[in-house]
Design a protein around this motif. Structure first.
Motif, PDB file in Angstrom:
ATOM      1  N   ARG A  57       0.941  -1.032   0.282  1.00 17.00           N
ATOM      2  CA  ARG A  57       0.044  -0.082  -0.111  1.00 17.00           C
ATOM      3  C   ARG A  57       0.893   1.093  -0.023  1.00 17.00           C
ATOM      4  O   ARG A  57       1.894   1.228   0.636  1.00 17.00           O
ATOM      5  N   ASP A  58       0.576   2.209  -0.703  1.00 20.11           N
ATOM      6  CA  ASP A  58       1.314   3.522  -0.720  1.00 20.11           C
ATOM      7  C   ASP A  58       0.882   4.199   0.420  1.00 20.11           C
ATOM      8  O   ASP A  58       0.135   3.937   1.350  1.00 20.11           O
ATOM      9  N   GLY A  59       1.663   5.456   0.514  1.00 20.00           N
ATOM     10  CA  GLY A  59       1.232   6.639   1.638  1.00 20.00           C
ATOM     11  C   GLY A  59      -0.191   6.686   2.017  1.00 20.00           C
ATOM     12  O   GLY A  59      -0.546   7.094   3.189  1.00 20.00           O
ATOM     13  N   ASN A  60      -0.964   6.787   0.933  1.00 21.63           N
ATOM     14  CA  ASN A  60      -2.577   6.850   1.130  1.00 21.63           C
ATOM     15  C   ASN A  60      -3.352   5.979   1.417  1.00 21.63           C
ATOM     16  O   ASN A  60      -4.584   5.901   1.849  1.00 21.63           O
ATOM     17  N   GLY A  61      -2.680   4.702   1.883  1.00 22.18           N
ATOM     18  CA  GLY A  61      -3.440   3.597   2.155  1.00 22.18           C
ATOM     19  C   GLY A  61      -3.945   2.713   0.743  1.00 22.18           C
ATOM     20  O   GLY A  61      -4.544   1.707   0.886  1.00 22.18           O
ATOM     21  N   ASP A  62      -3.737   3.156  -0.285  1.00 21.71           N
ATOM     22  CA  ASP A  62      -4.105   2.828  -1.478  1.00 21.71           C
ATOM     23  C   ASP A  62      -3.207   1.333  -2.000  1.00 21.71           C
ATOM     24  O   ASP A  62      -1.966   1.538  -2.214  1.00 21.71           O
ATOM     25  N   LYS A  63      -4.081   0.304  -2.231  1.00 20.26           N
ATOM     26  CA  LYS A  63      -3.230  -0.896  -2.625  1.00 20.26           C
ATOM     27  C   LYS A  63      -2.850  -0.877  -4.099  1.00 20.26           C
ATOM     28  O   LYS A  63      -3.452  -0.525  -4.983  1.00 20.26           O
ATOM     29  N   VAL A  64      -1.432  -1.182  -4.293  1.00 18.78           N
ATOM     30  CA  VAL A  64      -0.947  -1.186  -5.646  1.00 18.78           C
ATOM     31  C   VAL A  64      -1.162  -2.579  -6.165  1.00 18.78           C
ATOM     32  O   VAL A  64      -0.318  -3.685  -5.864  1.00 18.78           O
ATOM     33  N   ARG A  65      -2.165  -2.977  -7.068  1.00 17.71           N
ATOM     34  CA  ARG A  65      -2.250  -4.074  -7.478  1.00 17.71           C
ATOM     35  C   ARG A  65      -1.036  -4.521  -8.259  1.00 17.71           C
ATOM     36  O   ARG A  65      -0.553  -3.966  -8.998  1.00 17.71           O
ATOM     37  N   ASP A  66      -0.838  -5.965  -8.309  1.00 14.74           N
ATOM     38  CA  ASP A  66       0.128  -6.631  -8.929  1.00 14.74           C
ATOM     39  C   ASP A  66       1.539  -6.402  -8.650  1.00 14.74           C
ATOM     40  O   ASP A  66       2.462  -6.589  -9.228  1.00 14.74           O
ATOM     41  N   SER A  67       1.613  -5.842  -7.345  1.00 20.10           N
ATOM     42  CA  SER A  67       3.152  -5.677  -6.933  1.00 20.10           C
ATOM     43  C   SER A  67       3.582  -6.947  -6.187  1.00 20.10           C
ATOM     44  O   SER A  67       4.599  -6.740  -5.431  1.00 20.10           O
ATOM     45  N   GLU A  68       2.996  -7.914  -6.230  1.00 24.32           N
ATOM     46  CA  GLU A  68       3.283  -8.942  -5.600  1.00 24.32           C
ATOM     47  C   GLU A  68       4.143  -9.873  -6.395  1.00 24.32           C
ATOM     48  O   GLU A  68       3.904  -9.803  -7.831  1.00 24.32           O
TER      49      GLU A  68
END
Length: 713
Positions: free
Chosen positions: A233-244
């Motif tokens: 998750r970025d600093g806003n708490g939004d999940k960055v999809r496909d970063s796994e």
């Protein structure tokens, strides 16, 4: 201070101001220093400027004595910050940045505003990493996990004539782990096991290493690495999809010592990455990616102190990187072409190369010489196999490029206070593919003079030229962009880039500055790099309109103009007359035994001197500092790293606001066999996107590592 770091930069405290203040303070610090004996590096390796480097010349010298903009990242630094990507490991190096996307483990190194297509020569155990895929991100990435790295040597600018063709930006040389990383000289066999875990998608990592010395005849080393990361998750708490992603890797090395001074060595590095994404933009066709990145080397070295005229090195290598993709979900554009789930697309680059050199050390007329001769060559074979729409094969074409070079370098010591390095390098290339061929050659000179008017302070000046042949993609790319529709045209008439670099710098080294046993080291430099025939993508041909709806025929624009985008032109890689990059760098460290403080800063400006426009690859000004303290008889090290990036790049196509970051670290050594490391990155959960990256960077992330060693003497 906390409010300042949360809010980012104010104009009155930009990295430019901080760096200029630091540069101004160097003479004052040196003038009040006292000369002393050679320092003893700190137990946690804080005095990295005393580490040996070989990237600017193959003779080997301490970084602080190197007459170039060079830096080293040690294994201890990588552990201290629990680096999980190359960008973590190189964050504090002046003039260096790493472009990445959160949805692909591949990364590209930027040095002094230059990157892509081999402008920075990336080496792994001396083997070139020339893999590249065209897209909206970096054009030239490589795959390597920080747990595999023993040391990183960086040389900035086109001064490394001894390390292959193309490096007009610089050289980054990664040395993978060896038996000396896990065993002391008096230990015969042993094993090291590390387990790591982290929050915010950092996942888990297990690293198993073992090695044995077979008397004085040989040694063997093996490593197995597994890493599994999740979506962050970025600093806003939004999940960055496909970063796994998931990594499985193995490394094997051996050294044979058949006789005194003789060494035969070999290595095999195997990496496999598994991940899924929607391309660089996150809105394209979704693919499952299966990447293999393998490097094999075989070498011979002869070196004996009683034969100073023969320091011979021979190395052959083979690298192969392949991304085997399968369509998961096609976009409307791809679907209209008949692309269905499971359709295959693969990109591969195979590079075979060699490197032969010898250094002769001798004296003539009272002058000490280290004369190095060498030749090197590499062949790049790029293959794209596309049954998923044809766009991949168009933008990353298949082809072959052959590079060959030879060099001569003489390091001369005239007096204790005067030395010089003179070099010539010959480069040639041949490129072919799709019925197109091109070739070229050139001789590039280098001259460096170092003067030490006062003990501990050495000034140097350098003029160096570099030569980069056009890449396969730049020359042969041909096809239509899917959306919006425009053509990308090949250019077989591309000329090689030629860099002309002027650089001046100072190396400062003193011990016993404020107390017995302390040490101060600093390297500062300014540079001006003019690049003739710089290659960039430019708009060409007439202006036309294209549909804004994917899959809509172009003919619609003639009847319903409001459904079309206007002002579209074709694109082509062309030589612009000249690009100019200039700036200043600083790297300094003070160690007093009970702690250490270091600073690294970068100021860079780059422009197309024909149009006056800024170069988008030039990074914002940046300064960082690390402060650490050693406690409990130096078994515990705690500290922080502060990084400040300004907003000077507001006038380019992808601007980002300035920001400040705070990282914390702690390292505890229970004894020589058990240790633990903790790092907390982006403590204040700052929302930011590193310049040129495709995704927002991670927010607050904590990482932990436990290492246990067993060894027998």
């Amino acid at each position: 201070m906390i409010t300042f770091l949360r809010e980012g930069f104010r104009a009155s405290t930009s990295p430019r101001t901080l760096l200029l203040a630091s540069l101004a303070g160097l003479p004052f610090t040196a003038a009040h220093a006292q000369d002393a004996a050679q320092p003893v590096p700190a137990p946690d390796g804080a005095v990295v400027l005393d580490t040996i480097t070989v990237t600017s010349g193959k003779t080997g010298d301490k970084v602080i004595n190197d007459l170039a903009g060079s830096s080293v990242v040690t294994r201890r630094q990588i552990d201290l910050f629990q680096s999980s990507r190359i960008s973590d490991a190189l964050q504090g190096v002046p003039g260096v940045a790493v472009q990445e996307t959160g949805t692909d483990p591949g990364q590209a190194v930027n040095i002094r505003g230059l990157q892509d297509f081999g402008r920075v020569n990336v080496l792994v155990d001396g083997a070139r990493q020339d893999y590249q895929v065209s897209g909206h991100g970096a054009n030239g990435t490589f795959y390597l996990d920080p747990e595999l790295i023993g040391q990183v040597d960086i040389t900035r600018g086109p001064v490394s004539t001894v390390y292959g063709s193309g490096a007009i930006g610089g050289v980054v040389s990664f040395r993978t782990r060896t038996i000396d990383d896990i065993l002391k000289p008096d230990e015969t066999y042993g094993a090291v096991q590390k387990f790591g875990a982290g929050t915010n998608g950092a996942g888990i990592v297990t690293n198993s290493m073992a090695g044995a010395r077979i008397g004085t005849a040989a040694d063997v080393f093996g490593q197995f690495l597994y890493r599994n990361t999740g979506n962050y998750r970025d600093g806003n708490g939004d999940k960055v999809r496909d970063s796994e992603s998931e990594l499985t890797s193995g490394l094997f090395k051996f050294n044979l010592y058949p006789a005194d001074g003789h060494t035969v060595s070999g290595s095999a590095l195997l990496q496999n990455y598994d991940f899924a994404n929607n391309g660089d933009t996150g809105v394209g066709t979704r693919f499952r990616n299966d990447v293999t990145a393998n490097t094999f080397t075989l070498g011979y070295r002869f070196n004996r102190p009683d034969i100073p005229w023969l320091d011979l090195s021979l190395k052959g290598y083979y690298t192969t990187t392949e991304d085997r993709k399968r369509v998961i979900t096609p976009t409307t554009t791809y679907g209209s072409l008949g692309v269905r789930p499971g359709a295959p697309l693969s990109y591969s680059m195979d590079t075979a190369g060699f490197d032969v050199s010898n250094t002769a050390r001798f004296e003539t007329f009272g002058l000490n010489h280290a004369l190095t001769f060498g030749i090197d060559g590499a062949q790049d074979d790029a293959h794209t196999r596309d049954r998923a729409g044809g766009y991949g094969a168009a933008f990353t074409p298949s082809g072959t490029r052959n590079l060959f070079g030879g060099f001569m370098q003489d390091e001369v010591r005239f007096t204790p206070w005067l030395r010089a390095v003179g070099a010539l390098r010959f480069d040639s290339y041949e490129l072919s593919g799709g019925g197109v061929t091109s070739d070229g050659s050139r001789v590039s000179p280098k001259l460096t003079i170092g003067i030490e008017p006062f003990k501990g302070i050495e000034f140097y000046g350098t003029y160096a030229e570099g030569y980069r042949a056009p890449s396969i993609t730049e020359t042969l790319i041909q096809g239509s962009h899917p959306f919006p529709i425009f053509n990308i045209l090949p250019n077989p008439d591309l000329r090689p880039e030629v860099a002309h670099n002027l650089e001046g710098g100072v190396n400062v080294q003193y011990d016993g500055v404020l107390k017995a046993g302390d040490s101060f080291r600093a390297k500062a430099s300014v540079f001006h790099n003019e690049i003739d025939d710089y290659i960039d993508s430019v708009a060409v041909g007439p202006v036309y309109n294209v549909p804004v709806v994917p899959g809509m025929p172009v003919q619609v624009c003639a009847f319903v103009p409001r459904l079309c985008a206007i002002g579209i032109q074709d694109q082509q890689y062309q030589n612009i007359a000249r690009a100019r990059l200039q700036g200043a760098e600083l790297e300094a460290a003070y160690d007093w035994g009970g702690g250490f403080v270091s600073v690294a800063g970068t100021l860079i400006d780059g422009r197309n001197t024909v149009t006056g426009d800024p170069l988008n690859t030039v990074l914002p000004n940046r300064i960082s500092t690390t402060i650490g303290f050693r406690l409990l008889d130096e078994t515990l090290t705690v500290g922080t790293r502060l990084t400040f990036v300004d907003d000077t790049k507001w006038n380019v196509s992808n601007p980002e606001k300035g920001y400040g970051l705070v990282d914390l670290f702690a390292s505890y050594r229970y004894d020589e066999n058990i240790s633990g490391d903790i790092s907390i990155q982006n403590v204040f959960d700052r929302q930011y996107t590193q310049y040129r990256n495709s995704n927002a960077s991670p927010g607050l992330t904590a990482k932990f590592g436990l290492t246990v060693k067993f060894a027998s003497r």
